[in-house]
Design a protein around this motif. Structure first.
Motif, PDB file in Angstrom:
ATOM      1  N   PHE A   6       1.016  -1.108   0.082  1.00  0.00           N
ATOM      2  CA  PHE A   6       0.020  -0.420  -0.029  1.00  0.00           C
ATOM      3  C   PHE A   6       0.984   1.408   0.081  1.00  0.00           C
ATOM      4  CE2 PHE A   6      -3.255  -3.321   1.887  1.00  0.00           C
ATOM      5  CZ  PHE A   6      -3.352  -3.343   0.991  1.00  0.00           C
ATOM      6  N   ASP A   7       2.164   1.032  -0.309  1.00  0.00           N
ATOM      7  CA  ASP A   7       3.216   2.431  -0.239  1.00  0.00           C
ATOM      8  C   ASP A   7       2.104   3.146   1.210  1.00  0.00           C
ATOM      9  OD1 ASP A   7       5.438   3.572  -1.519  1.00  0.00           O
ATOM     10  OD2 ASP A   7       3.603   5.235  -2.874  1.00  0.00           O
ATOM     11  N   ILE A   8       3.033   2.476   1.948  1.00  0.00           N
ATOM     12  CA  ILE A   8       3.130   3.512   3.135  1.00  0.00           C
ATOM     13  C   ILE A   8       3.867   3.188   3.947  1.00  0.00           C
ATOM     14  CG2 ILE A   8       0.475   3.814   3.271  1.00  0.00           C
ATOM     15  CD1 ILE A   8      -0.250   1.285   5.066  1.00  0.00           C
ATOM     16  N   GLU A   9       3.948   3.596   5.203  1.00  0.00           N
ATOM     17  CA  GLU A   9       5.071   3.591   6.606  1.00  0.00           C
ATOM     18  C   GLU A   9       4.610   3.761   7.831  1.00  0.00           C
ATOM     19  OE1 GLU A   9       9.258   5.279   8.072  1.00  0.00           O
ATOM     20  OE2 GLU A   9       8.922   5.410   5.903  1.00  0.00           O
ATOM     21  N   PHE A  10       3.730   2.615   8.523  1.00  0.00           N
ATOM     22  CA  PHE A  10       3.256   2.760   9.785  1.00  0.00           C
ATOM     23  C   PHE A  10       4.071   3.406  10.974  1.00  0.00           C
ATOM     24  CE2 PHE A  10       1.447  -1.184   8.355  1.00  0.00           C
ATOM     25  CZ  PHE A  10      -0.288   0.107   8.209  1.00  0.00           C
ATOM     26  N   GLU A  11       3.406   4.099  11.587  1.00  0.00           N
ATOM     27  CA  GLU A  11       4.166   4.743  12.601  1.00  0.00           C
ATOM     28  C   GLU A  11       4.013   3.331  13.889  1.00  0.00           C
ATOM     29  OE1 GLU A  11       5.651   7.518  13.665  1.00  0.00           O
ATOM     30  OE2 GLU A  11       4.973   8.031  11.489  1.00  0.00           O
ATOM     31  N   PRO A  12       5.463   3.231  14.535  1.00  0.00           N
ATOM     32  CA  PRO A  12       5.388   2.251  15.763  1.00  0.00           C
ATOM     33  C   PRO A  12       4.066   2.041  16.322  1.00  0.00           C
ATOM     34  CG  PRO A  12       7.230   4.192  16.104  1.00  0.00           C
ATOM     35  CD  PRO A  12       6.305   4.586  15.242  1.00  0.00           C
ATOM     36  N   GLU A  13       3.017   3.115  16.940  1.00  0.00           N
ATOM     37  CA  GLU A  13       1.912   2.990  17.639  1.00  0.00           C
ATOM     38  C   GLU A  13       0.946   2.657  17.083  1.00  0.00           C
ATOM     39  OE1 GLU A  13       2.004   6.650  15.970  1.00  0.00           O
ATOM     40  OE2 GLU A  13       3.283   6.046  17.641  1.00  0.00           O
ATOM     41  N   ASP A  14       0.560   2.219  15.345  1.00  0.00           N
ATOM     42  CA  ASP A  14      -0.205   1.381  14.991  1.00  0.00           C
ATOM     43  C   ASP A  14       0.155   0.009  14.658  1.00  0.00           C
ATOM     44  OD1 ASP A  14      -1.563   4.004  14.569  1.00  0.00           O
ATOM     45  OD2 ASP A  14      -1.008   4.446  12.887  1.00  0.00           O
ATOM     46  N   VAL A  15       1.584   0.020  14.586  1.00  0.00           N
ATOM     47  CA  VAL A  15       2.414  -1.247  14.819  1.00  0.00           C
ATOM     48  C   VAL A  15       1.501  -2.340  15.656  1.00  0.00           C
ATOM     49  CG1 VAL A  15       4.567  -2.865  14.590  1.00  0.00           C
ATOM     50  CG2 VAL A  15       4.494  -0.647  12.526  1.00  0.00           C
TER      51      VAL A  15
ATOM     52  N   GLY B  55      -6.444  -4.261  11.440  1.00  0.00           N
ATOM     53  CA  GLY B  55      -5.913  -3.903  10.678  1.00  0.00           C
ATOM     54  C   GLY B  55      -6.075  -2.934   9.624  1.00  0.00           C
ATOM     55  N   MET B  56      -7.493  -3.248   9.809  1.00  0.00           N
ATOM     56  CA  MET B  56      -8.448  -2.390   8.261  1.00  0.00           C
ATOM     57  C   MET B  56      -8.358  -1.166   8.966  1.00  0.00           C
ATOM     58  SD  MET B  56     -11.745  -4.925   6.900  1.00  0.00           S
ATOM     59  CE  MET B  56     -11.931  -4.396   6.433  1.00  0.00           C
ATOM     60  N   GLU B  57      -9.076  -0.997  10.736  1.00  0.00           N
ATOM     61  CA  GLU B  57      -9.156   0.171  10.893  1.00  0.00           C
ATOM     62  C   GLU B  57      -7.782   1.062  11.124  1.00  0.00           C
ATOM     63  OE1 GLU B  57     -11.970   2.041  11.659  1.00  0.00           O
ATOM     64  OE2 GLU B  57     -12.751  -0.110  10.555  1.00  0.00           O
TER      65      GLU B  57
ATOM     66  N   LYS C  54      -6.505   4.933   8.085  1.00  0.00           N
ATOM     67  CA  LYS C  54      -5.767   6.287   8.606  1.00  0.00           C
ATOM     68  C   LYS C  54      -4.716   6.726   8.008  1.00  0.00           C
ATOM     69  CE  LYS C  54      -4.162   5.557  13.149  1.00  0.00           C
ATOM     70  NZ  LYS C  54      -3.876   5.063  14.086  1.00  0.00           N
ATOM     71  N   TYR C  55      -4.130   5.474   7.128  1.00  0.00           N
ATOM     72  CA  TYR C  55      -3.412   5.383   5.585  1.00  0.00           C
ATOM     73  C   TYR C  55      -4.110   6.414   4.653  1.00  0.00           C
ATOM     74  CZ  TYR C  55      -0.005   5.035   9.496  1.00  0.00           C
ATOM     75  OH  TYR C  55       0.574   5.141  11.162  1.00  0.00           O
ATOM     76  N   GLY C  56      -5.186   6.405   4.373  1.00  0.00           N
ATOM     77  CA  GLY C  56      -5.845   6.251   3.080  1.00  0.00           C
ATOM     78  C   GLY C  56      -6.212   5.631   2.391  1.00  0.00           C
ATOM     79  N   VAL C  57      -5.966   4.569   2.924  1.00  0.00           N
ATOM     80  CA  VAL C  57      -6.109   2.939   2.199  1.00  0.00           C
ATOM     81  C   VAL C  57      -8.468   2.483   2.437  1.00  0.00           C
ATOM     82  CG1 VAL C  57      -5.873  -0.087   2.204  1.00  0.00           C
ATOM     83  CG2 VAL C  57      -4.126   1.615   2.839  1.00  0.00           C
ATOM     84  N   ASN C  58      -8.953   2.428   0.992  1.00  0.00           N
ATOM     85  CA  ASN C  58     -10.187   1.964   1.354  1.00  0.00           C
ATOM     86  C   ASN C  58     -10.317   0.995   1.705  1.00  0.00           C
ATOM     87  OD1 ASN C  58     -10.391   5.355   1.660  1.00  0.00           O
ATOM     88  ND2 ASN C  58      -9.237   5.759   0.139  1.00  0.00           N
TER      89      ASN C  58
END
Length: 76
Positions: A47-56, A65-67, A71-75
């Motif tokens: 999805f060409d994103i980079e998670f923040e540690p708290e999201d991991v 995971g869907m939620e 937050k990163y714009g994946v619909n």
């Protein structure tokens, strides 16, 4: 995109789609730290994103995971 997420999740944790709703670290023997980080890396690549540690740390089920992805714009 939902199917891609489902496919990655099932492949990494070695489960069938009908097991997704109950998939958590407590219910899957394959959900360990290595598989968790493999999921994170696969999602970031796909999805060409980079998670923040708290999201991991927030990804503790298929649904959470869907939620997080939303937050990163994946619909879905």
């Amino acid at each position: 995109m939902l199917q891609t997420y489902r496919d990655l999740f099932c492949e990494i944790f070695e489960i069938e789609e009908d097991e997704l709703d109950s998939a958590t670290p407590d219910t899957l023997d394959t959900w360990d730290s290595l598989h968790h980080m493999n999921l994170i890396a696969a999602l970031e690549d796909e999805f060409d994103i980079e998670f923040e540690p708290e999201d991991v740390m927030e990804i503790v089920s298929f649904q959470s995971g869907m939620e997080v992805l939303k937050k990163y714009g994946v619909n879905f």
